[in-house]
Design a protein around this motif. Sequence first.
Motif, short mmCIF file in Angstrom:
data_model
loop_
_atom_site.label_atom_id
_atom_site.label_comp_id
_atom_site.label_asym_id
_atom_site.label_seq_id
_atom_site.Cartn_x
_atom_site.Cartn_y
_atom_site.Cartn_z
N PRO A 302 1.04 -1.25 0.52
CA PRO A 302 0.00 -0.32 0.09
C PRO A 302 1.43 1.03 0.11
O PRO A 302 0.59 2.30 -0.85
CB PRO A 302 -0.96 -0.34 1.49
CG PRO A 302 0.29 -0.72 2.19
CD PRO A 302 0.79 -2.27 1.38
N ARG A 311 -5.81 -7.42 0.34
CA ARG A 311 -7.08 -5.84 0.47
C ARG A 311 -8.39 -7.06 1.08
O ARG A 311 -9.74 -6.43 -0.20
CB ARG A 311 -7.29 -4.89 -0.83
CG ARG A 311 -8.28 -3.81 0.01
CD ARG A 311 -7.71 -2.53 -1.11
NE ARG A 311 -6.61 -2.37 -1.43
CZ ARG A 311 -6.35 -0.97 -0.99
NH1 ARG A 311 -7.38 -0.31 -0.45
NH2 ARG A 311 -5.18 -0.17 -1.36
N ASN A 312 -8.78 -7.23 1.64
CA ASN A 312 -10.06 -7.69 1.74
C ASN A 312 -10.50 -8.74 4.10
O ASN A 312 -9.05 -8.14 4.47
CB ASN A 312 -10.12 -9.35 1.37
CG ASN A 312 -11.72 -10.22 1.14
OD1 ASN A 312 -12.42 -9.08 1.43
ND2 ASN A 312 -12.10 -11.12 0.62
N GLN A 318 -15.77 -0.48 1.55
CA GLN A 318 -15.62 0.04 1.48
C GLN A 318 -16.05 1.43 0.24
O GLN A 318 -16.92 1.05 0.00
CB GLN A 318 -14.46 -0.92 -0.02
CG GLN A 318 -13.95 0.72 -1.66
CD GLN A 318 -12.70 -0.78 -2.60
OE1 GLN A 318 -12.34 -1.26 -1.44
NE2 GLN A 318 -13.16 -0.35 -3.93
N PHE A 339 -12.04 -4.59 7.79
CA PHE A 339 -11.45 -3.63 6.69
C PHE A 339 -11.55 -2.61 6.22
O PHE A 339 -12.99 -2.60 5.78
CB PHE A 339 -10.94 -4.55 5.72
CG PHE A 339 -9.29 -4.12 4.46
CD1 PHE A 339 -8.88 -2.76 3.90
CD2 PHE A 339 -8.56 -4.80 4.44
CE1 PHE A 339 -8.59 -2.61 3.61
CE2 PHE A 339 -7.31 -4.23 4.02
CZ PHE A 339 -7.18 -2.95 3.56
N SER A 341 -11.77 1.24 4.00
CA SER A 341 -11.10 0.88 2.55
C SER A 341 -11.22 2.16 1.55
O SER A 341 -12.56 2.30 1.66
CB SER A 341 -10.84 -0.29 1.33
OG SER A 341 -10.26 -0.28 0.09
N VAL A 365 -6.45 1.29 4.51
CA VAL A 365 -5.78 1.46 3.58
C VAL A 365 -6.55 2.50 2.18
O VAL A 365 -8.51 1.94 2.10
CB VAL A 365 -5.39 0.47 3.59
CG1 VAL A 365 -4.68 0.47 1.86
CG2 VAL A 365 -4.65 -0.54 4.63
N ARG A 367 -5.43 4.31 -1.02
CA ARG A 367 -5.41 4.80 -2.54
C ARG A 367 -4.63 5.84 -2.39
O ARG A 367 -5.59 6.80 -2.78
CB ARG A 367 -5.82 3.75 -3.60
CG ARG A 367 -6.32 2.42 -3.20
CD ARG A 367 -6.92 1.87 -5.00
NE ARG A 367 -7.95 0.83 -4.38
CZ ARG A 367 -7.30 -0.57 -4.50
NH1 ARG A 367 -5.59 -0.68 -5.01
NH2 ARG A 367 -7.61 -1.86 -4.54
#
Length: 650
Positions: A302, A311-312, A318, A339, A341, A365, A367
Amino acid sequence: MAFTTLFVNGVRQIRARYPNGDPQQMSGVCYYVSQEGDEGCQGYATASGAISEDARLDHLFKDRQDGSGAEDLDASQDLHSHSPLQTAAAAPSPSDTMISVDKPVRPHHVTGDDHWSSFHYHTYSALDGVPGLQPVYSFWNDPYRDRPKGIKYGAEMANRTATWSNPSTGVVHMFHTQYWGNWMFQLDSVNTKKHELYFKYGGWQEARGGNAGENHYYVENIAEELDSPGEWFLDTDTSTLYFYPNATQCADLQHAEVVAPQHSSLVQLRGSGSSRPVRNIHFAGLTFTETRTTFLDYYELPSGGDWSIHRNAAFFIQDASDCTVTNCTFDAVGGNAIFLSEYVRNCTVSHNEITLTGDSAVVAVGRAGMMDGMQPSYPARNLISNNHIHDFGMYGKQVSCYFQALACGNMFVDNVCYNGPRAGINFNDGFGGDTLLRGNLIFNMVRETDDHGMFNSWDRQPYITPAQCTDGPPSIVPAPNHITQNFIINGYAGRWSIDHDDGSAYYNNSGNFMVFGGVKAYLGHNKMTGPGNVIVYPGIPARSAGKRACQCDDNGEFADQYYIGNQCFTPDGVFYTLYKCDPQTLAQHVFQTRNNRHYSPQANFRVQCGKKTFPFAEWQAAGQDFNSSVSDLPSPEQIVTIGMSVLQQV
């Protein structure tokens, strides 16, 4: 139907393995600091060396030159081939691009060490859209090539491997060379004459890389190793499950509930970016359990820290806002528990119990487009509070109670976190800042790894983010993170209570009660330890590793870093660990210190700076510890009272 996990009457069973051991008992390497009852030391063999790629391919070629092998010796044999990211790392397109930012500067950025003076980014135009390629390629350039391709095993394994009829079913779990995490590899074959195991793929479960020395490891999913109660093996060729029940299970096996999980994720909330997030969905009072393992699934890098991430999770969110997960139980899920996201805002994870996870408990996390973090694709303004997180990291050892990367402005408060293989809390980068850690109880961490703290951070590259995390103009200067009023008990192989590693910047550590560990600063700038921290017996060998003092300063430059208004109790009168200290230019080379209260037997005080030892009067005359004092140690009861007074302010 294949599966990687088996539950009998709600209890996770053990895939047939050598040496025998139960991951749920946290039986790791022999710890660097011996603990009561001689914990650990069970369930691992010791490698005697690594196998090169040439040796591995030479062995595979000889095995298959008669045409009997199931696979041709082609690109599929490359260890990188199991996921798109590994394929890219193994064979970059000719049109790949590297962007190098030479000596990026923030205010007071420490540039004296060339190891940290430039930051490299890779992107592959031929693989646009492949997940994981937009963030930093890796601070460590190519961690996937710099890892074992196989290992040499010792005499204790020789009699075992000779009986393995199909070693390619096996999975090797192996610690990183310096115990900074672990790897999992799918076995390809065994050379019984040379005592060598050859890997087919794997090793992406951490981002640092490193080759194998005398690493500790075990091999699971081998039919012939089904020799201990609680173990099982699935023969996928014949669709036959073999299970060795223990005495209790034997009594009523006909009526047992047997679960073979097929899913790694049980709930997924997915919106469509920041413009169309999922909103106002609430989960309460549920149990999430019995999911499959994820350690051989896709992992990504990341950001520029040491960690990679899958990423799960059992509960995956998300692109969402104003959602809650409260009063739930996460028991024995195979990967991450929760998580957050990308765009996740104003969500709450509270009053949950999370235990026996395969990887981390709570993960946030985002992006970024290389250095560009201006898009709203990161978790911010979320609350993780009042959770009971314990006994996690059954498979992954580079895991935490709370991990964040490319996230900012979140709050981790009033949680209880203990019994884990690495840091309790880890920040993989310095993205955005403004995260609050307050009122947490953290202990019994770094139990199976080395060179870490109860809290760990890195900051190896700048990101352009909105000022103050979620509003304001673009800036590479993050808002300060705050670590305050936490009760942190260092131990095992932990060296610090708070480990600010590799350029960490913009941290305020105040009002914490820290036992057996102080605070580390390695490079970076703009860090404040104080006021109000109470630090008790940092670095004593009986309880922790490394012999570090109240404040450890590895910077070599002052860089707006302070140790002010703290109370520290030591058994030897050593309050500072200064690795880059010049007595002639003291003020320019170390933390600035003042208003501290030092305690030691008979009021001893000494600071080692280069070859010079400073007693207290000379230390003050050199401009340090203005308005500070040195006193004899009070009683343990008095020390506890002082520490409790800090915690009662929460």
